[in-house]
Design a protein around this motif. Structure first.
Motif, PDB file in Angstrom:
ATOM      1  N   VAL A 101      23.461  42.516  61.323  1.00  0.00           N
ATOM      2  CA  VAL A 101      22.811  43.752  61.745  1.00  0.00           C
ATOM      3  C   VAL A 101      21.326  43.741  61.390  1.00  0.00           C
ATOM      4  N   ALA A 102      20.878  42.678  60.763  1.00  0.00           N
ATOM      5  CA  ALA A 102      19.508  42.641  60.255  1.00  0.00           C
ATOM      6  C   ALA A 102      18.463  42.929  61.329  1.00  0.00           C
ATOM      7  N   GLY A 103      18.711  42.512  62.551  1.00  0.00           N
ATOM      8  CA  GLY A 103      17.724  42.697  63.611  1.00  0.00           C
ATOM      9  C   GLY A 103      17.588  44.113  64.109  1.00  0.00           C
ATOM     10  N   THR A 104      18.463  45.037  63.675  1.00  0.00           N
ATOM     11  CA  THR A 104      18.404  46.419  64.152  1.00  0.00           C
ATOM     12  C   THR A 104      17.369  47.250  63.411  1.00  0.00           C
ATOM     13  N   GLY A 105      16.850  46.726  62.308  1.00  0.00           N
ATOM     14  CA  GLY A 105      15.882  47.488  61.518  1.00  0.00           C
ATOM     15  C   GLY A 105      16.511  48.404  60.495  1.00  0.00           C
ATOM     16  N   LEU A 106      17.839  48.471  60.440  1.00  0.00           N
ATOM     17  CA  LEU A 106      18.514  49.309  59.451  1.00  0.00           C
ATOM     18  C   LEU A 106      18.431  48.655  58.077  1.00  0.00           C
ATOM     19  N   ARG A 107      18.144  49.472  57.061  1.00  0.00           N
ATOM     20  CA  ARG A 107      17.990  48.954  55.704  1.00  0.00           C
ATOM     21  C   ARG A 107      18.745  49.829  54.717  1.00  0.00           C
ATOM     22  N   GLU A 108      19.105  49.230  53.608  1.00  0.00           N
ATOM     23  CA  GLU A 108      19.738  50.008  52.536  1.00  0.00           C
ATOM     24  C   GLU A 108      18.806  51.134  52.108  1.00  0.00           C
ATOM     25  N   GLY A 109      19.380  52.310  51.921  1.00  0.00           N
ATOM     26  CA  GLY A 109      18.600  53.477  51.521  1.00  0.00           C
ATOM     27  C   GLY A 109      18.167  54.363  52.671  1.00  0.00           C
ATOM     28  N   ASP A 110      18.281  53.885  53.913  1.00  0.00           N
ATOM     29  CA  ASP A 110      17.916  54.716  55.066  1.00  0.00           C
ATOM     30  C   ASP A 110      18.829  55.937  55.139  1.00  0.00           C
ATOM     31  N   ARG A 111      18.240  57.101  55.419  1.00  0.00           N
ATOM     32  CA  ARG A 111      19.003  58.334  55.614  1.00  0.00           C
ATOM     33  C   ARG A 111      19.490  58.388  57.059  1.00  0.00           C
ATOM     34  N   VAL A 112      20.803  58.536  57.248  1.00  0.00           N
ATOM     35  CA  VAL A 112      21.371  58.505  58.593  1.00  0.00           C
ATOM     36  C   VAL A 112      22.423  59.597  58.742  1.00  0.00           C
TER      37      VAL A 112
END
Length: 319
Positions: free
Chosen positions: A81-92
């Motif tokens: 999923v690295a290419g989606t720009g999602l990172r640990e700590g993101d509020r979703v």
């Protein structure tokens, strides 16, 4: 950590069957992210599931879970999923597709099922709004509500209804809202042009509407008759005690006649949540929280929603 807290029940029944228990933390599959849930809301579909009214879908394996929507922070991201720009700590925020289980410390989802939560809201506030995707789909995509049209919202003080009133105004409609007598002032504050009590106002007391949004699930025939020629009715609720007759009528009405009834199965994707985020951050749609309870009081939250008179959403705070 190998297990987590979650709302569970070991048999179908009243709210009292619910309890806080422990289940394994979801194992990430390829292409998934793990979200640490801060809060979830209680929805009508969960009440039917817990009571066993839809057991042909939910089955007989226990313990079962509850909760559909959620707001939280990303705790882990699968390498793919690295290419989606999602990172640990993101509020979703997001909604689980075709299953229950968000009333828990963690959920595993695919990136298309979540979106960044509104920056101007706390995660508890944000947890009251994911059902707003239902209002967007109903009014904009299904009914194609246009500026200047007359919109009737049934159940205007509830989770979907309270968002629909605000969205209807944002889309330029004249909004008439039906709600309980204790909630008339509350719904008017949401922006409705006209607010009427369902205890004293029946379908025969109302005029014509271009769009009717029904979040209640009863008397579909009577409210369909209020549609002007070319009018559209969107029904997002059904009377489960008469589901066969109600479902057949809605299906027939979707095909025949000048006054169409639309229905749909909610499974919102990233783009719809992103649109809801824009509405929330612009102030066009604001969260409406009725109560906030800890996970251990999940039964009380279900009981309160069943009792009616809700203003917005009952929230379960996990963190």
């Amino acid at each position: 950590m190998t297990d987590m807290r979650a709302a569970l029940y070991d048999r179908y029944g009243p709210p009292e069957v619910l309890y806080e228990g422990r289940v394994p933390v979801p194992a990430l599959a390829r292409g998934e992210v793990l979200v640490r849930v801060h809060a979830a809301s209680v929805n009508g579909g969960e009440l039917h599931g817990r009571a066993g009214r839809v057991r042909l879908v939910t089955g007989r394996r226990f313990p079962q879970r509850t909760g559909i929507d959620f707001a939280g922070e990303i705790a882990e991201v699968d390498a793919s999923v690295a290419g989606t720009g999602l990172r640990e700590g993101d509020r979703v925020w997001g909604i689980l597709p075709r299953r229950f289980g968000s009333a828990a410390e963690y959920v595993a989802v695919r990136p298309r099922q979540i979106s960044p939560a509104p920056a101007n809201l706390t995660l508890v506030e944000a947890a009251s709004l994911p059902v707003g995707t239902t209002a967007i789909t109903a009014l904009r995509a299904k009914a194609r509500l246009r500026p200047g049209e007359r919109l009737l919202v049934r159940g205007a003080s509830g989770g979907v209804g309270s968002v629909a009133v605000q969205l209807g105004k944002a889309l330029g409609a004249h909004v008439t809202a039906l709600a309980g007598p204790k909630n008339l002032g509350f719904v008017q504050d949401l922006g409705a042009d006209e607010v009427l009590s369902y205890t004293t106002t029946g379908p025969s007391d109302l005029g014509a509407f271009d769009v009717v949004l029904d979040t209640v699930g009863t008397d579909h025939r009577a409210f369909r008759r209020l549609l002007s020629p070319g009018g559209r009715m969107v029904a997002i609720a059904f009377d489960v005690e008469h589901i066969a007759a109600s479902g057949f009528y809605l299906l027939a009405s979707a095909v025949h006649g000048p006054r169409r009834v639309r229905f749909f199965s909610g499974n919102p994707r990233h783009e719809l949540f992103a649109e809801l985020t824009r509405y929330a951050e612009s102030g066009a749609i604001r969260p409406v929280v009725d109560t906030v309870r800890p996970l251990a009081e999940i039964a009380a939250a279900h009981r309160a929603l069943e009792a009616g008179g809700v203003r917005g959403k009952h929230i379960i705070q996990i963190v």
